[in-house]
Scaffold this motif. Sequence first.
Motif, PDB file in Angstrom:
ATOM      1  N   GLY A   1      41.764  35.905  88.224  1.00 33.94           N
ATOM      2  CA  GLY A   1      41.118  34.673  88.664  1.00 33.94           C
ATOM      3  C   GLY A   1      41.647  34.169  89.993  1.00 33.94           C
ATOM      4  N   LYS A   2      42.950  34.304  90.190  1.00 34.48           N
ATOM      5  CA  LYS A   2      43.554  33.870  91.449  1.00 34.48           C
ATOM      6  C   LYS A   2      43.024  34.691  92.616  1.00 34.48           C
ATOM      7  CE  LYS A   2      48.049  33.241  93.713  1.00 34.48           C
ATOM      8  NZ  LYS A   2      49.528  33.390  93.555  1.00 34.48           N
ATOM      9  N   GLY A   3      42.930  36.010  92.410  1.00 32.76           N
ATOM     10  CA  GLY A   3      42.418  36.881  93.466  1.00 32.76           C
ATOM     11  C   GLY A   3      40.964  36.592  93.793  1.00 32.76           C
ATOM     12  N   VAL A   4      40.163  36.338  92.763  1.00 31.62           N
ATOM     13  CA  VAL A   4      38.743  36.024  92.970  1.00 31.62           C
ATOM     14  C   VAL A   4      38.603  34.706  93.719  1.00 31.62           C
ATOM     15  CG1 VAL A   4      36.579  35.419  91.822  1.00 31.62           C
ATOM     16  CG2 VAL A   4      37.944  37.343  90.973  1.00 31.62           C
ATOM     17  N   THR A   5      39.341  33.701  93.290  1.00 31.94           N
ATOM     18  CA  THR A   5      39.252  32.371  93.920  1.00 31.94           C
ATOM     19  C   THR A   5      39.624  32.424  95.396  1.00 31.94           C
ATOM     20  OG1 THR A   5      39.782  31.271  91.834  1.00 31.94           O
ATOM     21  CG2 THR A   5      40.117  30.005  93.850  1.00 31.94           C
ATOM     22  N   GLN A   6      40.676  33.157  95.720  1.00 31.71           N
ATOM     23  CA  GLN A   6      41.094  33.282  97.123  1.00 31.71           C
ATOM     24  C   GLN A   6      39.992  33.902  97.970  1.00 31.71           C
ATOM     25  OE1 GLN A   6      44.682  35.594  96.677  1.00 31.71           O
ATOM     26  NE2 GLN A   6      45.997  33.784  96.528  1.00 31.71           N
ATOM     27  N   ARG A   7      39.319  34.899  97.417  1.00 26.71           N
ATOM     28  CA  ARG A   7      38.252  35.582  98.165  1.00 26.71           C
ATOM     29  C   ARG A   7      36.989  34.732  98.248  1.00 26.71           C
ATOM     30  NH1 ARG A   7      41.668  39.045  96.041  1.00 26.71           N
ATOM     31  NH2 ARG A   7      42.039  41.100  97.017  1.00 26.71           N
ATOM     32  N   LEU A   8      36.700  33.979  97.207  1.00 29.99           N
ATOM     33  CA  LEU A   8      35.508  33.117  97.224  1.00 29.99           C
ATOM     34  C   LEU A   8      35.623  32.031  98.294  1.00 29.99           C
ATOM     35  CD1 LEU A   8      34.698  32.674  93.420  1.00 29.99           C
ATOM     36  CD2 LEU A   8      33.258  33.776  95.148  1.00 29.99           C
ATOM     37  N   LYS A   9      36.825  31.591  98.566  1.00 34.07           N
ATOM     38  CA  LYS A   9      37.023  30.560  99.590  1.00 34.07           C
ATOM     39  C   LYS A   9      36.598  31.053 100.972  1.00 34.07           C
ATOM     40  CE  LYS A   9      40.802  28.087  97.285  1.00 34.07           C
ATOM     41  NZ  LYS A   9      42.251  27.737  97.331  1.00 34.07           N
ATOM     42  N   ARG A  10      36.660  32.367 101.171  1.00 39.00           N
ATOM     43  CA  ARG A  10      36.290  32.937 102.476  1.00 39.00           C
ATOM     44  C   ARG A  10      34.828  33.375 102.526  1.00 39.00           C
ATOM     45  NH1 ARG A  10      41.343  35.656 101.444  1.00 39.00           N
ATOM     46  NH2 ARG A  10      40.219  37.583 100.959  1.00 39.00           N
ATOM     47  N   ALA A  11      34.164  33.381 101.374  1.00 39.76           N
ATOM     48  CA  ALA A  11      32.785  33.877 101.297  1.00 39.76           C
ATOM     49  C   ALA A  11      31.800  32.887 101.906  1.00 39.76           C
ATOM     50  CB  ALA A  11      32.418  34.159  99.846  1.00 39.76           C
ATOM     51  N   LYS A  12      30.814  33.417 102.629  1.00 42.25           N
ATOM     52  CA  LYS A  12      29.820  32.565 103.276  1.00 42.25           C
ATOM     53  C   LYS A  12      28.398  32.830 102.786  1.00 42.25           C
ATOM     54  CE  LYS A  12      32.566  32.198 107.526  1.00 42.25           C
ATOM     55  NZ  LYS A  12      32.602  32.442 108.997  1.00 42.25           N
ATOM     56  N   THR A  13      28.145  34.011 102.244  1.00 42.33           N
ATOM     57  CA  THR A  13      26.800  34.374 101.804  1.00 42.33           C
ATOM     58  C   THR A  13      26.839  34.794 100.335  1.00 42.33           C
ATOM     59  OG1 THR A  13      27.038  36.735 102.322  1.00 42.33           O
ATOM     60  CG2 THR A  13      26.357  35.256 104.127  1.00 42.33           C
TER      61      THR A  13
END
Length: 219
Positions: free
Chosen positions: A69-81
Amino acid sequence: MVRVPIKTIRRNELQKAAYEVALKFGCRGATIEKIAQHAGVSKGIVHHYFDSKHQLLEYVTRYAHAVIGKGVTQRLKRAKTPSDRLWAIVEGNFAQEIHTPEYFRLWFETIHEKSLAYVHQILEQRTVSNLKFVLKQMMVPEKVDSAAYAIMNIYDGFWALASTDPSLKRETALAMIAEYIKEVVPSFDIAAANLGDIQGDRGVVLAKPRSPPPETIRS
């Protein structure tokens, strides 16, 4: 600043210690004595915070999922599309810190613990819910469920292989998954995977596909 109770801090420390011991020795080998030694406390302290080994294993399972979950959340913060968000979920499930035979073996070991079945059901529902939320922005509604479970199925396949075959590289798995998602979700922009020219091996046998439980309500 909100103060965190000492009891909560100690419980979190013991949960982390139990997780690290289970990674090394497996669920059956994760004894109270080993956990106490790893945490640098007495067995009595461990028993004080956890009523039973079952409760400890439940916390281990939740901790293992929290790492994802931590890894997913970190990556979602950078997602734009939508494609970025979909890939953030996928890549988070193959983060460097969990792409180890020890982690995958631990995960499958807890899956086969009947007493932990409800924990895995809750955690899997959360993952499926996240996938569906993104997929609804990328495809017609009637195809969302099948696409979400297809993606979960390919997780299972690569996780199962990685648990016994250390030679299966993370990059290989991600390259193949990106290609697979492009077939299942045509609107997926494969550039979001940022894999360059990595080409995965062919002929990987995947786990039995998941299908939605007919009477299960997902949040």
